[in-house]
Design a protein around this motif. Structure first.
Motif, PDB file in Angstrom:
ATOM      1  N   LEU A 153       0.831  -1.208   0.000  1.00 41.19           N
ATOM      2  CA  LEU A 153       0.000   0.000   0.000  1.00 41.19           C
ATOM      3  C   LEU A 153       0.863   1.254   0.000  1.00 41.19           C
ATOM      4  CD1 LEU A 153      -2.756  -0.992   2.597  1.00 41.19           C
ATOM      5  CD2 LEU A 153      -2.900  -1.048   0.099  1.00 41.19           C
ATOM      6  N   LEU A 154       1.966   1.211   0.746  1.00 41.28           N
ATOM      7  CA  LEU A 154       2.907   2.330   0.781  1.00 41.28           C
ATOM      8  C   LEU A 154       3.428   2.620  -0.619  1.00 41.28           C
ATOM      9  CD1 LEU A 154       4.881   4.334   2.221  1.00 41.28           C
ATOM     10  CD2 LEU A 154       6.434   2.382   2.456  1.00 41.28           C
ATOM     11  N   TYR A 155       3.799   1.586  -1.334  1.00 42.08           N
ATOM     12  CA  TYR A 155       4.382   1.781  -2.664  1.00 42.08           C
ATOM     13  C   TYR A 155       3.348   2.243  -3.687  1.00 42.08           C
ATOM     14  CZ  TYR A 155       8.316  -0.352  -0.417  1.00 42.08           C
ATOM     15  OH  TYR A 155       9.337  -0.621   0.452  1.00 42.08           O
ATOM     16  N   ILE A 156       2.123   1.800  -3.544  1.00 43.41           N
ATOM     17  CA  ILE A 156       1.063   2.304  -4.425  1.00 43.41           C
ATOM     18  C   ILE A 156       0.842   3.792  -4.147  1.00 43.41           C
ATOM     19  CG2 ILE A 156      -1.400   2.160  -4.990  1.00 43.41           C
ATOM     20  CD1 ILE A 156      -1.202  -0.870  -4.326  1.00 43.41           C
ATOM     21  N   GLY A 157       0.782   4.158  -2.875  1.00 43.54           N
ATOM     22  CA  GLY A 157       0.614   5.572  -2.502  1.00 43.54           C
ATOM     23  C   GLY A 157       1.771   6.425  -2.979  1.00 43.54           C
ATOM     24  N   LEU A 158       2.997   5.903  -2.868  1.00 41.10           N
ATOM     25  CA  LEU A 158       4.157   6.655  -3.366  1.00 41.10           C
ATOM     26  C   LEU A 158       4.133   6.770  -4.883  1.00 41.10           C
ATOM     27  CD1 LEU A 158       6.990   5.249  -1.065  1.00 41.10           C
ATOM     28  CD2 LEU A 158       5.986   7.546  -1.018  1.00 41.10           C
ATOM     29  N   GLY A 159       3.631   5.739  -5.558  1.00 40.72           N
ATOM     30  CA  GLY A 159       3.494   5.796  -7.017  1.00 40.72           C
ATOM     31  C   GLY A 159       2.529   6.887  -7.440  1.00 40.72           C
ATOM     32  N   ILE A 160       1.403   6.985  -6.731  1.00 41.29           N
ATOM     33  CA  ILE A 160       0.438   8.050  -7.025  1.00 41.29           C
ATOM     34  C   ILE A 160       1.067   9.414  -6.757  1.00 41.29           C
ATOM     35  CG2 ILE A 160      -1.786   9.061  -6.369  1.00 41.29           C
ATOM     36  CD1 ILE A 160      -2.700   6.177  -5.672  1.00 41.29           C
ATOM     37  N   LEU A 161       1.805   9.544  -5.660  1.00 39.70           N
ATOM     38  CA  LEU A 161       2.484  10.792  -5.326  1.00 39.70           C
ATOM     39  C   LEU A 161       3.492  11.181  -6.402  1.00 39.70           C
ATOM     40  CD1 LEU A 161       3.379  13.110  -3.393  1.00 39.70           C
ATOM     41  CD2 LEU A 161       4.961  11.449  -2.375  1.00 39.70           C
ATOM     42  N   CYS A 162       4.321  10.235  -6.820  1.00 39.30           N
ATOM     43  CA  CYS A 162       5.341  10.527  -7.849  1.00 39.30           C
ATOM     44  C   CYS A 162       4.697  10.917  -9.164  1.00 39.30           C
ATOM     45  CB  CYS A 162       6.270   9.331  -8.033  1.00 39.30           C
ATOM     46  SG  CYS A 162       7.364   9.069  -6.632  1.00 39.30           S
ATOM     47  N   TYR A 163       3.609  10.228  -9.523  1.00 38.29           N
ATOM     48  CA  TYR A 163       2.922  10.590 -10.754  1.00 38.29           C
ATOM     49  C   TYR A 163       2.290  11.976 -10.625  1.00 38.29           C
ATOM     50  CZ  TYR A 163       0.831   9.919 -15.268  1.00 38.29           C
ATOM     51  OH  TYR A 163       0.504  10.045 -16.598  1.00 38.29           O
ATOM     52  N   GLY A 164       1.785  12.309  -9.453  1.00 44.30           N
ATOM     53  CA  GLY A 164       1.226  13.645  -9.221  1.00 44.30           C
ATOM     54  C   GLY A 164       2.280  14.730  -9.380  1.00 44.30           C
TER      55      GLY A 164
END
Length: 135
Positions: free
Chosen positions: A61-72
């Motif tokens: 879940l952490l990595y999915i959230g970080l992926g969304i953050l990086c894409y943002g």
């Protein structure tokens, strides 16, 4: 994330979310737009995933959230700064890839309405926009 972005742009922003996205397709918008609310729409799940992913054994879940953050962050830099130049940081870039992104996005905005748009991606757009004009 590019696939999620394309799907979201085509079917949500140009679908039931058109109310928020519509002002982004109007000429000469300035300042904040209703479209900027999508920042919050994507930031909330990112923050929740990062929080729960770092406080449980479900670290994915952490990595999915970080992926969304990086894409943002990439979205902000590419879409708002580079393409629309809401901030004048990279005004004079002459990179072929970045010019292709701008060209594809310009084609997307050529249609002011909800229907019949094209080029819904952000980082991956059709190769034809990267080709140099024939002399």
């Amino acid at each position: 994330m590019e696939g999620v972005s394309w799907f979201t742009h085509k079917f949500i922003m140009h679908g039931f979310g058109w109310y928020l996205h519509e002002d982004h397709h109007q000429p000469k918008y300035q300042g904040f737009e209703k479209n900027d609310a999508f920042f919050v729409v994507f930031a909330i799940p990112s923050m929740l995933l990062i929080y729960f992913g770092s406080n449980t054994e479900y670290t994915y879940l952490l990595y999915i959230g970080l992926g969304i953050l990086c894409y943002g962050i990439a979205y902000f830099l590419v879409h708002d700064v580079l393409i629309h130049q809401r901030f004048k940081w990279f005004k004079n870039t002459n990179n072929n890839y970045l010019r292709g992104l701008r060209k594809a996005h310009k084609i997307h905005h050529k249609n002011m309405g909800k229907e019949d748009s094209q080029c819904f991606g952000m980082l991956f757009v059709p190769f034809k926009y990267f080709q140099k004009p024939k002399l």
